[in-house]
Scaffold this active site. Structure first.
Site, mmCIF file in Angstrom:
data_model
loop_
_atom_site.group_PDB
_atom_site.id
_atom_site.type_symbol
_atom_site.label_atom_id
_atom_site.label_comp_id
_atom_site.label_asym_id
_atom_site.label_seq_id
_atom_site.Cartn_x
_atom_site.Cartn_y
_atom_site.Cartn_z
ATOM 1 N N GLU A 1 -3.682 3.525 -5.758
ATOM 2 C CA GLU A 1 -3.689 4.888 -4.881
ATOM 3 C C GLU A 1 -3.989 5.904 -5.774
ATOM 4 O O GLU A 1 -4.759 7.147 -5.632
ATOM 5 C CB GLU A 1 -2.628 4.978 -4.058
ATOM 6 N N THR B 1 7.468 3.854 -11.512
ATOM 7 C CA THR B 1 6.043 3.480 -11.606
ATOM 8 C C THR B 1 5.209 3.668 -13.106
ATOM 9 O O THR B 1 4.494 3.063 -13.505
ATOM 10 C CB THR B 1 5.112 4.380 -10.535
ATOM 11 N N TYR C 1 -1.747 -11.533 -1.488
ATOM 12 C CA TYR C 1 -1.089 -10.048 -1.911
ATOM 13 C C TYR C 1 0.349 -10.372 -2.378
ATOM 14 O O TYR C 1 0.822 -9.495 -2.869
ATOM 15 C CB TYR C 1 -1.119 -9.130 -0.690
ATOM 16 N N ALA D 1 6.888 -3.893 -4.199
ATOM 17 C CA ALA D 1 6.994 -5.021 -3.139
ATOM 18 C C ALA D 1 7.466 -6.187 -3.528
ATOM 19 O O ALA D 1 8.234 -6.814 -2.642
ATOM 20 C CB ALA D 1 5.252 -4.936 -2.737
ATOM 21 N N TRP E 1 2.935 -4.354 0.608
ATOM 22 C CA TRP E 1 4.098 -3.513 0.831
ATOM 23 C C TRP E 1 4.424 -3.742 2.395
ATOM 24 O O TRP E 1 5.314 -3.802 2.690
ATOM 25 C CB TRP E 1 3.743 -2.044 0.417
ATOM 26 N N SER F 1 3.793 -2.036 -11.789
ATOM 27 C CA SER F 1 2.942 -1.065 -11.199
ATOM 28 C C SER F 1 1.408 -1.213 -11.316
ATOM 29 O O SER F 1 1.087 -1.592 -12.582
ATOM 30 C CB SER F 1 3.194 0.397 -11.636
ATOM 31 N N ARG F 2 0.722 -1.242 -10.144
ATOM 32 C CA ARG F 2 -0.793 -1.428 -10.266
ATOM 33 C C ARG F 2 -1.464 -0.093 -10.968
ATOM 34 O O ARG F 2 -2.358 -0.087 -11.727
ATOM 35 C CB ARG F 2 -1.402 -1.592 -9.045
ATOM 36 N N LYS G 1 3.071 10.712 -8.369
ATOM 37 C CA LYS G 1 3.424 9.740 -9.571
ATOM 38 C C LYS G 1 2.612 8.797 -9.846
ATOM 39 O O LYS G 1 2.511 8.253 -11.010
ATOM 40 C CB LYS G 1 4.838 8.987 -8.936
ATOM 41 N N ASP H 1 10.850 7.460 -8.238
ATOM 42 C CA ASP H 1 9.654 6.742 -8.301
ATOM 43 C C ASP H 1 8.924 6.988 -9.626
ATOM 44 O O ASP H 1 7.891 5.968 -9.913
ATOM 45 C CB ASP H 1 8.793 6.995 -6.855
HETATM 46 N N1 NAD Z 1 3.001 -2.548 -3.010
HETATM 47 C C1 NAD Z 1 3.864 -1.916 -3.655
HETATM 48 O O1 NAD Z 1 4.737 -2.015 -4.094
HETATM 49 C C2 NAD Z 1 4.097 -0.449 -2.368
HETATM 50 C C3 NAD Z 1 5.440 0.194 -2.673
HETATM 51 C C4 NAD Z 1 5.591 1.469 -1.958
HETATM 52 C C5 NAD Z 1 4.291 2.040 -1.467
HETATM 53 N N2 NAD Z 1 3.299 1.511 -1.332
HETATM 54 C C6 NAD Z 1 2.009 1.906 -0.701
HETATM 55 O O2 NAD Z 1 1.807 1.168 0.399
HETATM 56 C C7 NAD Z 1 0.250 1.515 0.796
HETATM 57 C C8 NAD Z 1 -0.137 -0.065 0.868
HETATM 58 O O3 NAD Z 1 -0.015 -0.689 -0.378
HETATM 59 P P1 NAD Z 1 -0.042 -2.311 -0.563
HETATM 60 O O4 NAD Z 1 0.530 -2.539 -1.917
HETATM 61 O O5 NAD Z 1 0.121 -3.014 0.565
HETATM 62 O O6 NAD Z 1 -1.675 -2.391 -0.931
HETATM 63 P P2 NAD Z 1 -2.401 -3.992 -1.093
HETATM 64 O O7 NAD Z 1 -3.452 -3.648 -1.863
HETATM 65 O O8 NAD Z 1 -1.566 -4.995 -1.649
HETATM 66 O O9 NAD Z 1 -2.869 -4.213 0.477
HETATM 67 C C9 NAD Z 1 -3.698 -3.354 1.229
HETATM 68 C C10 NAD Z 1 -3.622 -4.000 2.702
HETATM 69 O O10 NAD Z 1 -4.385 -2.781 3.440
HETATM 70 C C11 NAD Z 1 -4.901 -3.354 4.286
HETATM 71 N N3 NAD Z 1 -6.281 -2.324 4.721
HETATM 72 C C12 NAD Z 1 -6.837 -1.602 4.145
HETATM 73 N N4 NAD Z 1 -7.415 -0.792 4.986
HETATM 74 C C13 NAD Z 1 -7.158 -0.952 6.060
HETATM 75 C C14 NAD Z 1 -7.436 -0.565 7.395
HETATM 76 N N5 NAD Z 1 -8.164 0.398 7.603
HETATM 77 N N6 NAD Z 1 -6.808 -0.789 8.443
HETATM 78 C C15 NAD Z 1 -5.692 -1.859 8.074
HETATM 79 N N7 NAD Z 1 -5.449 -2.373 6.983
HETATM 80 C C16 NAD Z 1 -6.330 -1.938 5.914
HETATM 81 C C17 NAD Z 1 -5.674 -4.535 3.457
HETATM 82 O O11 NAD Z 1 -6.426 -5.558 4.397
HETATM 83 C C18 NAD Z 1 -4.752 -5.168 2.650
HETATM 84 O O12 NAD Z 1 -3.993 -5.975 3.647
HETATM 85 C C19 NAD Z 1 -0.167 2.046 -0.546
HETATM 86 O O13 NAD Z 1 -0.600 3.359 -0.215
HETATM 87 C C20 NAD Z 1 0.859 2.050 -1.541
HETATM 88 O O14 NAD Z 1 0.780 3.290 -2.407
HETATM 89 C C21 NAD Z 1 2.845 0.211 -2.248
HETATM 90 O O1 G3P Z 2 2.088 -0.637 -7.756
HETATM 91 P P1 G3P Z 2 1.880 0.836 -7.748
HETATM 92 O O2 G3P Z 2 1.598 1.507 -8.983
HETATM 93 O O3 G3P Z 2 0.999 1.049 -6.547
HETATM 94 O O4 G3P Z 2 3.429 1.445 -7.372
HETATM 95 C C1 G3P Z 2 3.975 0.733 -6.124
HETATM 96 C C2 G3P Z 2 5.068 1.559 -5.748
HETATM 97 O O5 G3P Z 2 4.644 2.907 -5.118
HETATM 98 C C3 G3P Z 2 6.191 1.822 -6.409
HETATM 99 O O6 G3P Z 2 7.113 2.534 -6.074
#
Ligand code: NAD
Ligand code: G3P
Length: 333
Positions: free
Chosen positions: A277, A244, A47, A136, A11, A250-251, A187, A240
């Site tokens: 999460e 999701t 990622y 993402a 993200w 969605s993970r 969610k 959302d």
């Molecule tokens: N992936 C999506 O589609 C998406 C969309 C919206 C919101 N989110 C939210 O964004 C957040 C991040 O999700 P993501 O998809 O990028 O996760 P991901 O699993 O793809 O990557 C996690 C990243 O965070 C880093 N990280 C973990 N702990 C850390 C720390 N203490 N300091 C710095 N970096 C750290 C890891 O090294 C990695 O680069 C989550 O809360 C998720 O719910 C994700």
């Molecule tokens: O892949 P998820 O389930 O972490 O969902 C990603 C985003 O939060 C969707 O909005």
């Protein structure tokens, strides 16, 4: 604007892509080796392997360099990384406006992200969350999406939503920080439940029922925590939740599908390779629901599955075997 995006997972990378079309963006990741690889290949191979980097995206593994002179810091770590990242920012005396995009309740404290921010940066008033239906990969591919920027400081939400808004990533302002954060956090728990139901082959009627009753559950908690019911009809509520619970990317939904196959949580998380999460958040949501006496049967069922070795069949039987009750509230009650 000069923006630092902190967290180089899926993200953080996607948001950095989106914002570097109009702003000077530096994507910071804590893993120096990975950042060197990203610089060399112009890909986030771990990622987001299918999306090449735009030419004007800057990368750094040095936090002090990434945040130097920025107009906005955007924290996009998992919720578990929020507090440690904020502490590093405090150590570096960063006082730029701050947004975060993590979705969840902090494990142990059961705090929402804005409460963690308030503890670590009590005097910073230009703060808010970016949340909403946004996979993402789609954002990184330049497909259109819409999200909410929520802050208790509405002028900040309005001004920064306007700055960050683009035709491909539409950003709406909202002053309901609590509602938007609760929607984004819970969610994920509902997506685990829906994944289980779909994995067990319960069909589309059951899926629609789960999503709708899930929304009722999220709304009860959000309102009990001071959020607005209206936000539950918005991007970070039903928007959302729908994405999701139904989207293959969605993970959290994938966790549910794999639970239905009988896999252990450890195996599932190892296979996923990304954060889900809903797993740590389910436990915190249930604690919060018990404390506030909010009825959250789907969340309780997900916790049974994740943490008490219940089988999907046992949990479903228990959920379906509950006594009938009014859909909203009994007339006159
Ligand atoms: N992936 C999506 O589609 C998406 C969309 C919206 C919101 N989110 C939210 O964004 C957040 C991040 O999700 P993501 O998809 O990028 O996760 P991901 O699993 O793809 O990557 C996690 C990243 O965070 C880093 N990280 C973990 N702990 C850390 C720390 N203490 N300091 C710095 N970096 C750290 C890891 O090294 C990695 O680069 C989550 O809360 C998720 O719910 C994700
Ligand atoms: O892949 P998820 O389930 O972490 O969902 C990603 C985003 O939060 C969707 O909005």
């Amino acid at each position: 604007m000069k923006i630092a995006v902190l967290g180089a997972g899926a993200w953080g990378t996607a948001l950095a892509f989106a914002f570097c079309r109009q702003h000077h963006v530096t994507l910071w990741g804590r893993n120096a080796e990975q950042m060197i690889d990203m610089q060399a290949t112009r890909l986030n191979r771990r990622y987001l392997p299918e999306c090449p980097f735009p030419a004007d995206l800057h990368l750094s593994a040095d936090l002090s360099e990434a945040v130097l002179g920025v107009d906005l810091v955007l924290v996009v770590t998992p919720i578990a990384g929020l507090r440690p990242t904020l502490r590093e920012l405090a150590r570096l005396k960063v006082d730029a406006p701050l947004l975060w995009a993590c979705k969840g309740f902090e494990a142990g404290s059961s705090l929402l992200p804005h409460q963690v921010v308030a503890e670590e940066f009590p005097h910073l008033k230009s703060v808010g969350v970016l949340s909403g239906p946004s996979f993402a990969r789609e954002v990184a591919q330049g497909l259109p999406a819409a999200v909410t920027l929520a802050s208790e400081n509405y002028a900040f939400a309005r001004d920064y939503a306007r700055e960050l808004h683009s035709p491909l990533l539409r950003i709406y302002a909202n002053d309901d920080l609590v509602g938007v954060e609760v929607g984004g956090a819970v969610k994920n728990v509902m997506a685990i439940a829906t994944g289980v139901a779909d994995g067990l082959g319960f069909g589309m009627n059951a899926r629609a029922a789960l999503i709708t009753r899930g929304l009722a559950e999220i709304t009860r908690l959000a309102v009990a925590l001071g959020g607005s019911q209206q936000s539950m009809m918005g991007l970070s509520g039903v928007g959302d939740l729908l994405l999701t619970c139904t989207g293959a990317l969605s993970r959290n939904r994938q966790v549910g599908l794999k639970l239905a196959e009988g896999k252990s949580l450890d195996t599932i998380l190892a296979e996923l390779g990304h954060v889900a999460e809903g797993v740590p958040t389910a436990r915190e949501v249930l604690k919060m629901a018990e404390r506030l006496q909010v009825d959250m049967p789907i969340t309780a069922a997900v916790c049974e599955l994740l943490y008490h070795q219940a089988t999907p069949q046992q949990v479903v039987e228990r959920l379906l075997g509950r006594a009938p009750k009014p859909e909203f509230h009994a007339p006159g009650a």
